[in-house]
Design a protein around this motif. Structure first.
Motif: not given
Length: 156
Positions: A10, A6-8, A28
Protein backbone atom coordinates in the motif's frame (compact mmCIF):
# COMPACT_ATOMS: atom_id res chain seq x y z
CA UNK A 1 -5.28 -13.82 16.88
CA UNK A 2 -4.34 -14.41 13.28
CA UNK A 3 -2.71 -11.74 11.20
CA UNK A 4 -3.76 -10.81 7.72
CA UNK A 5 -1.17 -11.43 5.08
CA UNK A 6 -0.18 -8.56 2.87
CA UNK A 7 -1.62 -9.05 -0.58
CA UNK A 8 0.34 -6.17 -2.03
CA UNK A 9 2.11 -3.02 -0.96
CA UNK A 10 0.00 0.00 0.00
CA UNK A 11 1.94 2.98 -1.29
CA UNK A 12 -0.30 5.47 0.48
CA UNK A 13 0.80 4.55 3.99
CA UNK A 14 -0.95 3.57 7.21
CA UNK A 15 -2.64 6.95 7.79
CA UNK A 16 -4.86 6.60 4.77
CA UNK A 17 -8.49 6.10 5.78
CA UNK A 18 -10.72 3.44 4.29
CA UNK A 19 -13.01 6.12 2.88
CA UNK A 20 -10.06 7.56 0.91
CA UNK A 21 -9.63 4.32 -1.01
CA UNK A 22 -10.54 4.68 -4.67
CA UNK A 23 -13.76 3.04 -5.72
CA UNK A 24 -13.17 -0.58 -6.65
CA UNK A 25 -9.88 -0.72 -4.77
CA UNK A 26 -9.57 -3.73 -2.49
CA UNK A 27 -8.39 -3.76 1.07
CA UNK A 28 -4.63 -3.87 1.45
CA UNK A 29 -3.40 -5.21 4.77
CA UNK A 30 -0.40 -3.63 6.43
CA UNK A 31 2.49 -6.00 7.25
CA UNK A 32 1.81 -7.70 10.59
CA UNK A 33 -1.66 -6.21 10.80
CA UNK A 34 -4.06 -8.03 13.12
CA UNK A 35 -6.87 -9.87 11.33
CA UNK A 36 -10.27 -8.14 11.47
CA UNK A 37 -8.97 -5.08 13.25
CA UNK A 38 -11.05 -1.88 13.37
CA UNK A 39 -9.74 -0.69 10.00
CA UNK A 40 -10.70 -3.94 8.26
CA UNK A 41 -14.09 -3.99 9.98
CA UNK A 42 -14.76 -0.40 8.90
CA UNK A 43 -13.75 -1.21 5.32
CA UNK A 44 -16.02 -4.25 5.05
CA UNK A 45 -18.91 -2.49 6.82
CA UNK A 46 -18.67 0.36 4.30
CA UNK A 47 -18.44 -2.11 1.40
CA UNK A 48 -21.48 -4.06 2.62
CA UNK A 49 -23.58 -0.97 3.25
CA UNK A 50 -22.70 0.51 -0.15
CA UNK A 51 -23.70 -2.79 -1.78
CA UNK A 52 -27.02 -2.77 0.11
CA UNK A 53 -27.69 0.86 -0.87
CA UNK A 54 -27.00 0.01 -4.52
CA UNK A 55 -29.46 -2.90 -4.43
CA UNK A 56 -32.12 -0.76 -2.76
CA UNK A 57 -31.67 1.98 -5.36
CA UNK A 58 -32.08 -0.54 -8.17
CA UNK A 59 -35.24 -1.85 -6.48
CA UNK A 60 -36.69 1.66 -6.20
CA UNK A 61 -35.89 2.28 -9.87
CA UNK A 62 -37.62 -0.98 -10.86
CA UNK A 63 -40.68 -0.11 -8.80
CA UNK A 64 -40.87 3.36 -10.33
CA UNK A 65 -40.54 1.86 -13.80
CA UNK A 66 -43.30 -0.67 -13.07
CA UNK A 67 -45.59 2.13 -11.92
CA UNK A 68 -45.02 4.27 -15.01
CA UNK A 69 -45.04 1.54 -17.66
CA UNK A 70 -48.25 -0.05 -18.68
CA UNK A 71 -48.60 -3.49 -20.18
CA UNK A 72 -50.94 -2.35 -22.94
CA UNK A 73 -49.01 -3.33 -25.99
CA UNK A 74 -51.51 -3.87 -28.81
CA UNK A 75 -49.64 -6.84 -30.23
CA UNK A 76 -49.95 -10.05 -28.20
CA UNK A 77 -46.35 -11.02 -29.00
CA UNK A 78 -45.04 -7.68 -27.72
CA UNK A 79 -47.14 -8.02 -24.57
CA UNK A 80 -45.80 -11.54 -23.93
CA UNK A 81 -42.26 -10.31 -24.43
CA UNK A 82 -42.80 -7.44 -21.98
CA UNK A 83 -44.34 -9.74 -19.41
CA UNK A 84 -41.39 -12.13 -19.72
CA UNK A 85 -38.93 -9.25 -19.29
CA UNK A 86 -40.74 -8.03 -16.18
CA UNK A 87 -40.95 -11.54 -14.77
CA UNK A 88 -37.18 -11.91 -15.09
CA UNK A 89 -36.67 -8.47 -13.54
CA UNK A 90 -38.91 -9.31 -10.59
CA UNK A 91 -37.13 -12.63 -10.00
CA UNK A 92 -33.83 -10.75 -9.98
CA UNK A 93 -35.23 -8.30 -7.42
CA UNK A 94 -36.42 -11.22 -5.28
CA UNK A 95 -32.91 -12.72 -5.30
CA UNK A 96 -31.53 -9.33 -4.36
CA UNK A 97 -34.05 -9.05 -1.51
CA UNK A 98 -32.63 -12.31 -0.14
CA UNK A 99 -29.12 -10.94 -0.65
CA UNK A 100 -29.98 -7.90 1.47
CA UNK A 101 -30.75 -10.17 4.43
CA UNK A 102 -27.33 -11.82 3.98
CA UNK A 103 -25.68 -8.38 3.85
CA UNK A 104 -27.48 -7.35 7.05
CA UNK A 105 -26.38 -10.60 8.71
CA UNK A 106 -22.76 -9.84 7.72
CA UNK A 107 -23.02 -6.35 9.25
CA UNK A 108 -24.41 -7.92 12.44
CA UNK A 109 -21.43 -10.30 12.48
CA UNK A 110 -19.13 -7.27 12.26
CA UNK A 111 -20.96 -5.71 15.23
CA UNK A 112 -20.62 -8.95 17.20
CA UNK A 113 -16.94 -9.45 16.31
CA UNK A 114 -17.61 -12.67 14.38
CA UNK A 115 -17.14 -11.32 10.84
CA UNK A 116 -14.31 -12.80 8.83
CA UNK A 117 -14.20 -16.08 10.72
CA UNK A 118 -15.51 -19.37 9.34
CA UNK A 119 -18.75 -20.46 10.99
CA UNK A 120 -17.67 -24.11 10.66
CA UNK A 121 -13.97 -24.12 11.59
CA UNK A 122 -13.54 -20.76 13.34
CA UNK A 123 -10.52 -20.04 11.13
CA UNK A 124 -10.05 -16.63 9.48
CA UNK A 125 -11.56 -16.31 6.01
CA UNK A 126 -8.97 -14.88 3.62
CA UNK A 127 -9.22 -11.16 2.87
CA UNK A 128 -9.22 -12.01 -0.85
CA UNK A 129 -12.32 -14.17 -0.38
CA UNK A 130 -14.05 -11.49 1.69
CA UNK A 131 -13.16 -8.91 -0.93
CA UNK A 132 -14.72 -11.06 -3.65
CA UNK A 133 -17.72 -12.19 -1.55
CA UNK A 134 -18.16 -9.97 1.53
CA UNK A 135 -21.08 -12.08 2.78
CA UNK A 136 -18.96 -15.25 2.93
CA UNK A 137 -19.42 -17.23 6.14
CA UNK A 138 -16.99 -20.08 5.43
CA UNK A 139 -13.44 -20.50 4.24
CA UNK A 140 -13.05 -21.82 0.69
CA UNK A 141 -12.15 -25.26 2.03
CA UNK A 142 -15.17 -25.43 4.37
CA UNK A 143 -17.45 -24.19 1.58
CA UNK A 144 -16.15 -26.86 -0.81
CA UNK A 145 -16.66 -29.54 1.84
CA UNK A 146 -20.19 -28.25 2.47
CA UNK A 147 -21.02 -28.29 -1.26
CA UNK A 148 -19.63 -31.82 -1.68
CA UNK A 149 -21.74 -33.05 1.24
CA UNK A 150 -24.79 -31.29 -0.20
CA UNK A 151 -24.21 -32.92 -3.59
CA UNK A 152 -23.86 -36.39 -2.03
CA UNK A 153 -27.07 -36.01 -0.01
CA UNK A 154 -28.98 -34.83 -3.12
CA UNK A 155 -27.83 -37.86 -5.09
CA UNK A 156 -29.05 -40.30 -2.40
Amino acid sequence: MATAFNSGSDKSGPNRSIEDAPSGAGYKAEPGEEFMNERQQAYFRQKLLAWKDSILKESRDTLAQLQTDTMREPDITDRASSETDWSIELRTRDRQRKLISKIEAAVRRIDEGEYGYCEVTGEPISLARLEARPIATMTVEAQERHERNEKVSREE
